[in-house]
Design a protein around this motif. Structure first.
Motif, PDB file in Angstrom:
ATOM      1  N   ASP A   1       0.854  -1.186   0.000  1.00  0.00           N
ATOM      2  CA  ASP A   1       0.000   0.000   0.000  1.00  0.00           C
ATOM      3  C   ASP A   1       0.894   1.241   0.000  1.00  0.00           C
ATOM      4  OD1 ASP A   1      -1.517   2.271   1.296  1.00  0.00           O
ATOM      5  OD2 ASP A   1      -3.127   0.769   1.265  1.00  0.00           O
ATOM      6  N   PRO A   2       0.582   2.276  -0.796  1.00  0.00           N
ATOM      7  CA  PRO A   2       1.421   3.475  -0.814  1.00  0.00           C
ATOM      8  C   PRO A   2       1.636   4.083   0.575  1.00  0.00           C
ATOM      9  CG  PRO A   2      -0.171   3.555  -2.598  1.00  0.00           C
ATOM     10  CD  PRO A   2      -0.531   2.369  -1.763  1.00  0.00           C
ATOM     11  N   ASN A   3       0.629   3.954   1.450  1.00  0.00           N
ATOM     12  CA  ASN A   3       0.758   4.512   2.800  1.00  0.00           C
ATOM     13  C   ASN A   3       1.685   3.697   3.687  1.00  0.00           C
ATOM     14  OD1 ASN A   3      -1.117   6.622   2.322  1.00  0.00           O
ATOM     15  ND2 ASN A   3      -2.811   5.188   2.617  1.00  0.00           N
ATOM     16  N   SER A  18      -2.251  -4.010  -4.724  1.00  0.00           N
ATOM     17  CA  SER A  18      -3.433  -4.435  -5.486  1.00  0.00           C
ATOM     18  C   SER A  18      -3.052  -4.725  -6.939  1.00  0.00           C
ATOM     19  CB  SER A  18      -4.523  -3.358  -5.429  1.00  0.00           C
ATOM     20  OG  SER A  18      -4.044  -2.116  -5.902  1.00  0.00           O
ATOM     21  N   LYS A  19      -2.065  -3.977  -7.450  1.00  0.00           N
ATOM     22  CA  LYS A  19      -1.618  -4.205  -8.831  1.00  0.00           C
ATOM     23  C   LYS A  19      -0.858  -5.523  -8.943  1.00  0.00           C
ATOM     24  CE  LYS A  19      -1.667  -2.612 -12.981  1.00  0.00           C
ATOM     25  NZ  LYS A  19      -2.950  -2.437 -13.682  1.00  0.00           N
ATOM     26  N   THR A  69       4.705   2.446   2.709  1.00  0.00           N
ATOM     27  CA  THR A  69       6.093   2.408   2.235  1.00  0.00           C
ATOM     28  C   THR A  69       7.088   2.816   3.319  1.00  0.00           C
ATOM     29  OG1 THR A  69       5.754   4.635   1.312  1.00  0.00           O
ATOM     30  CG2 THR A  69       5.525   2.769  -0.198  1.00  0.00           C
ATOM     31  N   GLU A  87       0.781   5.707  -6.980  1.00  0.00           N
ATOM     32  CA  GLU A  87      -0.597   5.773  -6.505  1.00  0.00           C
ATOM     33  C   GLU A  87      -1.182   4.365  -6.403  1.00  0.00           C
ATOM     34  OE1 GLU A  87      -2.858   8.372  -8.976  1.00  0.00           O
ATOM     35  OE2 GLU A  87      -1.710  10.160  -8.417  1.00  0.00           O
ATOM     36  N   ASP A  88      -2.187   4.222  -5.559  1.00  0.00           N
ATOM     37  CA  ASP A  88      -2.769   2.907  -5.336  1.00  0.00           C
ATOM     38  C   ASP A  88      -3.469   2.394  -6.604  1.00  0.00           C
ATOM     39  OD1 ASP A  88      -3.436   0.645  -3.891  1.00  0.00           O
ATOM     40  OD2 ASP A  88      -5.333   1.487  -3.178  1.00  0.00           O
ATOM     41  N   ASN A  89      -3.304   1.107  -6.861  1.00  0.00           N
ATOM     42  CA  ASN A  89      -3.975   0.416  -7.966  1.00  0.00           C
ATOM     43  C   ASN A  89      -3.738   1.106  -9.311  1.00  0.00           C
ATOM     44  OD1 ASN A  89      -5.476  -1.755  -8.935  1.00  0.00           O
ATOM     45  ND2 ASN A  89      -7.408  -0.608  -8.851  1.00  0.00           N
ATOM     46  N   SER A  99       1.960  -0.876  -6.360  1.00  0.00           N
ATOM     47  CA  SER A  99       0.788  -1.088  -5.503  1.00  0.00           C
ATOM     48  C   SER A  99       0.537  -2.577  -5.297  1.00  0.00           C
ATOM     49  CB  SER A  99      -0.434  -0.425  -6.141  1.00  0.00           C
ATOM     50  OG  SER A  99      -1.613  -0.832  -5.503  1.00  0.00           O
TER      51      SER A  99
END
Length: 369
Positions: A113-115, A184-185, A117, A131-133, A182
């Motif tokens: 998650d970017p938050n 999710s990616k 890192t 950025e997320d996803n 990300s």
């Protein structure tokens, strides 16, 4: 004049002796307050440092497997379970895979998650966090330099094009050659959105990481395992404990010197006031009242010393500390300890001279010139 006023004023009838006694005790109090503030500041800085970046420990699968970390992946719902354990401040999952990156057939791709890192203990050297996803990625500085990539370029990851939005640096040589995007990616790329490799865990400030890790193991140890890296923190904590012990040793020495000074001052006071004490006994003062008077005068001197020493210690650390790169932290506990020690010294320092005074026969004391 009331008995209380008599005790408050009497120590300062012999100004030189009173000043010397106050200076002696005040030096000890200055040491206690100053070193206490410095030690508390170092402890606070230490806690801020170990909680400022990088996970305190990680959680991974129990069984070995063929993932990048050598363990089986675990379900993503473990993140919420770990986050709800007492003492856990943050929990962020990561998904680490080995896949094709750029011209490399196999390289480490890390999804997070970017938050989260900051828990990966990386910092941006150029650009920004992805950025997320999104089809954005950041590259380790070693990988970027070796493959001549810059911010704004594109890179193929598992046959999908990603935009490079940042270059990061880290003290971990393994991560310096990796790529982050990300989580999710990564789940999309692997067609496995419900699996993760590890969970980065950050504990609440003031919590012992090892204790929190043990708590997690006791609740979920049958399914997951914790990997702690608290050896360095333990060593730092031991150093701080040694510093605190040294502080008390130095303070104790200063207080002993000050205590001997107050005993000497009060003994001189009793000696100089032998005839006065005899008069007081002759007019009906009890031994208890004489003892209370001498101990009370001793307490007046030490409490005045505590006030002066606390103010000087606080002012000196506040002014000089930042110039030496130290940010002192003063808590009520420091001043309570300083005053408590001053009171104990005052009582102990006054008891022996007081006992000498009450043992003086009134007739002999009255004959004393």
């Amino acid at each position: 004049m009331s008995f209380l006023k008599f005790i408050l004023k009497n120590p300062f009838r012999r100004k030189n002796s009173a000043i010397l006694a106050i200076v002696g005790i005040a030096i000890g109090i200055i040491v206690i307050v100053a070193l206490g503030g410095i030690t508390e500041g170092l402890v606070n800085t230490f806690e801020d440092t170990i909680h400022a970046g990088g996970a305190d420990f990680t959680v991974s699968g129990k069984e070995t497997g063929d993932s990048a970390y050598g363990t089986n992946t675990i379900s993503s719902n473990w993140t919420e379970k770990i986050a709800n354990v007492s003492g856990v401040d943050e929990a962020f999952p990561i998904y680490v895979v080995l896949t094709s990156v750029g011209d490399d057939y196999m390289n480490t791709l890390i999804g997070i998650d970017p938050n989260g890192t900051a828990l990966a203990d990386i910092s941006m050297k150029e650009g920004r966090i992805f950025e997320d996803n999104s089809s954005e990625a950041i590259l380790g500085e070693i990988y970027a330099e070796d493959n001549n990539y810059s911010v704004g370029d594109t890179i193929d990851i598992d046959r999908e094009e990603f935009k490079i939005v940042g270059i990061y640096e880290t003290g971990d040589q393994n991560m310096a050659g990796g790529v982050f995007t990300s989580i999710s990616k990564v789940g999309d790329l692997m067609d496995d959105e419900d699996s993760i490799s590890n969970i980065y865990v950050k504990v609440d400030k003031g919590e012992d990481p090892q204790a929190v890790a043990d708590r997690i193991d006791s609740q979920y140890g049958d399914n997951i395992t914790t990997v702690t890296s608290v050896m360095e923190m333990t060593q730092m904590a031991d150093m701080l404990n040694m510093l605190q012990a040294s502080t008390w040793a130095i303070s104790l020495l200063a207080i002993i010197v000050g205590g001997l000074g107050i005993i000497n001052t009060m003994l001189m006071s009793v000696f100089e006031r032998t005839r006065e004490i005899g008069v007081l006994k002759a007019v009906g003062w009890s031994n208890r009242k004489i003892l209370t008077m001498i101990v009370g005068e001793s307490l007046v001197i030490t409490i005045v010393s505590a006030i002066i020493g606390s103010l000087i210690g606080f002012a000196a650390c506040t002014i000089l500390g930042p110039q030496m790169g130290i940010e002192p932290l003063f808590t009520p506990k420091i001043f309570i300890q300083a005053f408590a020690i001053a009171i104990v010294v005052g009582i102990i320092g006054g008891i022996y001279p007081a006992l000498k005074a009450v043992r003086l026969p009134p007739t002999e004391a009255l004959r004393y010139e």
